[in-house]
Design a protein around this motif. Sequence first.
Motif, PDB file in Angstrom:
ATOM      1  N   TRP A 172       0.860  -1.176   0.000  1.00  0.00           N
ATOM      2  CA  TRP A 172       0.000   0.000   0.000  1.00  0.00           C
ATOM      3  C   TRP A 172       0.901   1.233   0.000  1.00  0.00           C
ATOM      4  CZ3 TRP A 172      -3.577   1.313   4.794  1.00  0.00           C
ATOM      5  CH2 TRP A 172      -4.275   2.495   4.534  1.00  0.00           C
ATOM      6  N   ALA A 173       0.765   2.055  -1.033  1.00  0.00           N
ATOM      7  CA  ALA A 173       1.609   3.247  -1.155  1.00  0.00           C
ATOM      8  C   ALA A 173       0.795   4.392  -1.733  1.00  0.00           C
ATOM      9  CB  ALA A 173       2.829   2.961  -2.031  1.00  0.00           C
ATOM     10  N   THR A 174       1.242   5.621  -1.469  1.00  0.00           N
ATOM     11  CA  THR A 174       0.545   6.816  -1.937  1.00  0.00           C
ATOM     12  C   THR A 174       1.529   7.740  -2.648  1.00  0.00           C
ATOM     13  OG1 THR A 174      -1.020   6.691  -0.090  1.00  0.00           O
ATOM     14  CG2 THR A 174      -0.873   8.779  -1.271  1.00  0.00           C
ATOM     15  N   THR A 175       1.185   8.125  -3.872  1.00  0.00           N
ATOM     16  CA  THR A 175       1.942   9.115  -4.629  1.00  0.00           C
ATOM     17  C   THR A 175       1.361  10.479  -4.295  1.00  0.00           C
ATOM     18  OG1 THR A 175       2.334   7.510  -6.400  1.00  0.00           O
ATOM     19  CG2 THR A 175       2.638   9.844  -6.940  1.00  0.00           C
ATOM     20  N   ARG A 176       2.120  11.291  -3.564  1.00  0.00           N
ATOM     21  CA  ARG A 176       1.627  12.576  -3.056  1.00  0.00           C
ATOM     22  C   ARG A 176       2.189  13.702  -3.925  1.00  0.00           C
ATOM     23  NH1 ARG A 176      -0.450  10.988   1.859  1.00  0.00           N
ATOM     24  NH2 ARG A 176       0.576   9.192   2.831  1.00  0.00           N
ATOM     25  N   PHE A 177       1.319  14.383  -4.629  1.00  0.00           N
ATOM     26  CA  PHE A 177       1.752  15.462  -5.514  1.00  0.00           C
ATOM     27  C   PHE A 177       2.013  16.763  -4.761  1.00  0.00           C
ATOM     28  CE2 PHE A 177      -0.747  12.850  -8.682  1.00  0.00           C
ATOM     29  CZ  PHE A 177       0.373  12.372  -9.337  1.00  0.00           C
ATOM     30  N   VAL A 192      -3.303   6.517  -5.144  1.00  0.00           N
ATOM     31  CA  VAL A 192      -3.140   5.455  -4.158  1.00  0.00           C
ATOM     32  C   VAL A 192      -2.983   4.130  -4.912  1.00  0.00           C
ATOM     33  CG1 VAL A 192      -4.165   4.286  -2.174  1.00  0.00           C
ATOM     34  CG2 VAL A 192      -4.529   6.749  -2.508  1.00  0.00           C
ATOM     35  N   THR A 193      -1.988   3.347  -4.513  1.00  0.00           N
ATOM     36  CA  THR A 193      -1.676   2.088  -5.191  1.00  0.00           C
ATOM     37  C   THR A 193      -1.664   0.941  -4.195  1.00  0.00           C
ATOM     38  OG1 THR A 193      -0.293   3.239  -6.826  1.00  0.00           O
ATOM     39  CG2 THR A 193       0.023   0.857  -6.603  1.00  0.00           C
ATOM     40  N   PHE A 194      -2.400  -0.114  -4.530  1.00  0.00           N
ATOM     41  CA  PHE A 194      -2.365  -1.367  -3.760  1.00  0.00           C
ATOM     42  C   PHE A 194      -1.869  -2.471  -4.677  1.00  0.00           C
ATOM     43  CE2 PHE A 194      -5.537   1.148  -1.574  1.00  0.00           C
ATOM     44  CZ  PHE A 194      -5.276   0.911  -0.239  1.00  0.00           C
ATOM     45  N   GLN A 195      -0.880  -3.220  -4.219  1.00  0.00           N
ATOM     46  CA  GLN A 195      -0.489  -4.416  -4.924  1.00  0.00           C
ATOM     47  C   GLN A 195      -1.546  -5.505  -4.697  1.00  0.00           C
ATOM     48  OE1 GLN A 195       2.034  -4.243  -7.001  1.00  0.00           O
ATOM     49  NE2 GLN A 195       2.382  -2.138  -6.301  1.00  0.00           N
ATOM     50  N   PRO A 196      -1.617  -6.509  -5.584  1.00  0.00           N
ATOM     51  CA  PRO A 196      -2.627  -7.552  -5.403  1.00  0.00           C
ATOM     52  C   PRO A 196      -2.612  -8.110  -3.980  1.00  0.00           C
ATOM     53  CG  PRO A 196      -1.562  -7.805  -7.529  1.00  0.00           C
ATOM     54  CD  PRO A 196      -0.815  -6.707  -6.816  1.00  0.00           C
ATOM     55  N   GLY A 197      -3.765  -8.191  -3.388  1.00  0.00           N
ATOM     56  CA  GLY A 197      -3.890  -8.661  -2.013  1.00  0.00           C
ATOM     57  C   GLY A 197      -3.742  -7.578  -0.974  1.00  0.00           C
ATOM     58  N   GLY A 198      -3.249  -6.386  -1.367  1.00  0.00           N
ATOM     59  CA  GLY A 198      -3.124  -5.285  -0.428  1.00  0.00           C
ATOM     60  C   GLY A 198      -4.489  -4.772  -0.001  1.00  0.00           C
ATOM     61  N   ARG A 199      -4.514  -4.104   1.138  1.00  0.00           N
ATOM     62  CA  ARG A 199      -5.804  -3.682   1.666  1.00  0.00           C
ATOM     63  C   ARG A 199      -5.671  -2.493   2.594  1.00  0.00           C
ATOM     64  NH1 ARG A 199      -7.982  -8.767   4.529  1.00  0.00           N
ATOM     65  NH2 ARG A 199      -7.092  -9.668   2.632  1.00  0.00           N
ATOM     66  N   ILE A 200      -6.766  -1.775   2.761  1.00  0.00           N
ATOM     67  CA  ILE A 200      -6.933  -0.863   3.887  1.00  0.00           C
ATOM     68  C   ILE A 200      -7.453  -1.730   5.027  1.00  0.00           C
ATOM     69  CG2 ILE A 200      -8.128   1.147   4.793  1.00  0.00           C
ATOM     70  CD1 ILE A 200      -8.415   2.168   1.932  1.00  0.00           C
ATOM     71  N   PRO A 201      -6.667  -1.918   6.099  1.00  0.00           N
ATOM     72  CA  PRO A 201      -7.002  -2.949   7.074  1.00  0.00           C
ATOM     73  C   PRO A 201      -7.961  -2.500   8.174  1.00  0.00           C
ATOM     74  CG  PRO A 201      -4.847  -2.053   7.562  1.00  0.00           C
ATOM     75  CD  PRO A 201      -5.322  -1.357   6.317  1.00  0.00           C
ATOM     76  N   PHE A 202      -8.666  -1.396   7.935  1.00  0.00           N
ATOM     77  CA  PHE A 202      -9.703  -0.961   8.865  1.00  0.00           C
ATOM     78  C   PHE A 202     -10.670  -0.085   8.077  1.00  0.00           C
ATOM     79  CE2 PHE A 202      -6.665   2.411   8.726  1.00  0.00           C
ATOM     80  CZ  PHE A 202      -7.337   3.592   8.977  1.00  0.00           C
ATOM     81  N   ALA A 203     -11.839   0.127   8.593  1.00  0.00           N
ATOM     82  CA  ALA A 203     -12.831   0.951   7.903  1.00  0.00           C
ATOM     83  C   ALA A 203     -12.555   2.420   8.226  1.00  0.00           C
ATOM     84  CB  ALA A 203     -14.238   0.552   8.318  1.00  0.00           C
ATOM     85  N   GLU A 204     -11.866   3.113   7.311  1.00  0.00           N
ATOM     86  CA  GLU A 204     -11.573   4.533   7.517  1.00  0.00           C
ATOM     87  C   GLU A 204     -12.884   5.311   7.650  1.00  0.00           C
ATOM     88  OE1 GLU A 204      -8.974   6.551   4.871  1.00  0.00           O
ATOM     89  OE2 GLU A 204      -7.792   4.761   4.427  1.00  0.00           O
ATOM     90  N   THR A 205     -12.949   6.171   8.656  1.00  0.00           N
ATOM     91  CA  THR A 205     -14.137   6.992   8.887  1.00  0.00           C
ATOM     92  C   THR A 205     -13.643   8.359   9.323  1.00  0.00           C
ATOM     93  OG1 THR A 205     -15.292   4.991   9.645  1.00  0.00           O
ATOM     94  CG2 THR A 205     -16.363   7.097  10.087  1.00  0.00           C
ATOM     95  N   HIS A 206     -13.774   9.379   8.457  1.00  0.00           N
ATOM     96  CA  HIS A 206     -13.084  10.644   8.719  1.00  0.00           C
ATOM     97  C   HIS A 206     -13.824  11.814   8.094  1.00  0.00           C
ATOM     98  CE1 HIS A 206     -11.774  10.132   4.608  1.00  0.00           C
ATOM     99  NE2 HIS A 206     -11.067   9.066   4.907  1.00  0.00           N
ATOM    100  N   VAL A 207     -13.385  13.018   8.449  1.00  0.00           N
ATOM    101  CA  VAL A 207     -14.068  14.244   8.038  1.00  0.00           C
ATOM    102  C   VAL A 207     -13.859  14.584   6.568  1.00  0.00           C
ATOM    103  CG1 VAL A 207     -12.176  15.808   8.620  1.00  0.00           C
ATOM    104  CG2 VAL A 207     -14.551  16.618   8.816  1.00  0.00           C
ATOM    105  N   MET A 208     -12.832  14.062   5.928  1.00  0.00           N
ATOM    106  CA  MET A 208     -12.548  14.426   4.541  1.00  0.00           C
ATOM    107  C   MET A 208     -13.569  13.828   3.574  1.00  0.00           C
ATOM    108  SD  MET A 208      -9.588  14.256   6.391  1.00  0.00           S
ATOM    109  CE  MET A 208      -8.588  12.826   6.043  1.00  0.00           C
ATOM    110  N   GLU A 209     -13.976  14.632   2.588  1.00  0.00           N
ATOM    111  CA  GLU A 209     -14.754  14.139   1.464  1.00  0.00           C
ATOM    112  C   GLU A 209     -13.803  13.539   0.430  1.00  0.00           C
ATOM    113  OE1 GLU A 209     -18.278  17.521   1.796  1.00  0.00           O
ATOM    114  OE2 GLU A 209     -16.927  17.537   0.081  1.00  0.00           O
ATOM    115  N   HIS A 210     -14.312  12.623  -0.369  1.00  0.00           N
ATOM    116  CA  HIS A 210     -13.457  11.935  -1.334  1.00  0.00           C
ATOM    117  C   HIS A 210     -14.104  11.858  -2.709  1.00  0.00           C
ATOM    118  CE1 HIS A 210     -10.267  10.765   1.226  1.00  0.00           C
ATOM    119  NE2 HIS A 210     -10.664   9.567   1.599  1.00  0.00           N
TER     120      HIS A 210
END
Length: 270
Positions: A172-177, A192-210
């Motif tokens: 799991w990696a992030t290219t930050r401009f 945001v890049t995930f290799q096969p099998g990669g994951r966000i390992p929790f349910a992100e819950t935050h103030v930012m809109e996406h």
Amino acid sequence: MTYAFPPGGLPDQSVNPEGRAIFTDAYAFIPAITMRDIVTSLLPGWENTRAWIIARPLSGFAETFAQYAVELAPGGGSDTPDPDPLAEAGLFVATGRLRLTLDGADHDLSAGSYAYIPAGAKWTLWNAGEDVAQFHWIRKRYEDVPGLNRPDPILTSDQAVAPSVMPNTDKWATTRFADPDDLRHDMHVNIVTFQPGGRIPFAETHVMEHGLYVLQGTARYLLNKDWVEVGPGDFMWLRAFCPQACIATGNEPFRYLLYKDVNRHPKLAL
């Protein structure tokens, strides 16, 4: 590297119209198959241009940004691209060649290029090639802060920025401009890049809109309470505090272009 873009055209009459698009109080999922010719918009001030407007401020939903996928025919472009003088912009090129003129300086953009354009800057954008050019455009009204200057322009690319690997994983990696510690920025556009099998390992819950536009690969993505299968060209639009997570599937990296609002106090009154 290839970057997804709306397919356009029109499905054959044999296609089942029961689609996968979802619109809820917490999120919207707009699959690539819905982004066809008949839902494009023409834009004042733009020539030989069409746009898929896939997010816009909605009261009671996501209110900070608009997101477009824009296609320029050869010779297409604009000398007056944005009617709002307070708007900042993030441009990410999917295909073709573009000529960006920013405060009098010319810049050539190609697939993978990213440009951040501060509010108040003077800019023009034209197709500089003989083929169609396609880019993603994120617009937000900049929030000025006393004592902070507006950010400088950014001209870089996916290829030029080394991804930042997340702690305790190589999947799991992030290219930050933009520098995440630069408080002048009130929005970030990342890949945001995930290799096969990669994951966000929790349910992100935050103030930012996406806004999340899938550039490559496939995943199962948690949106509020629903696991949704996503792939190239799909778009996810999340309001603040919508739980999210993902598990990358398939045999190639899962990558998406991510918008989020950052670095400002929430407004307590309108």
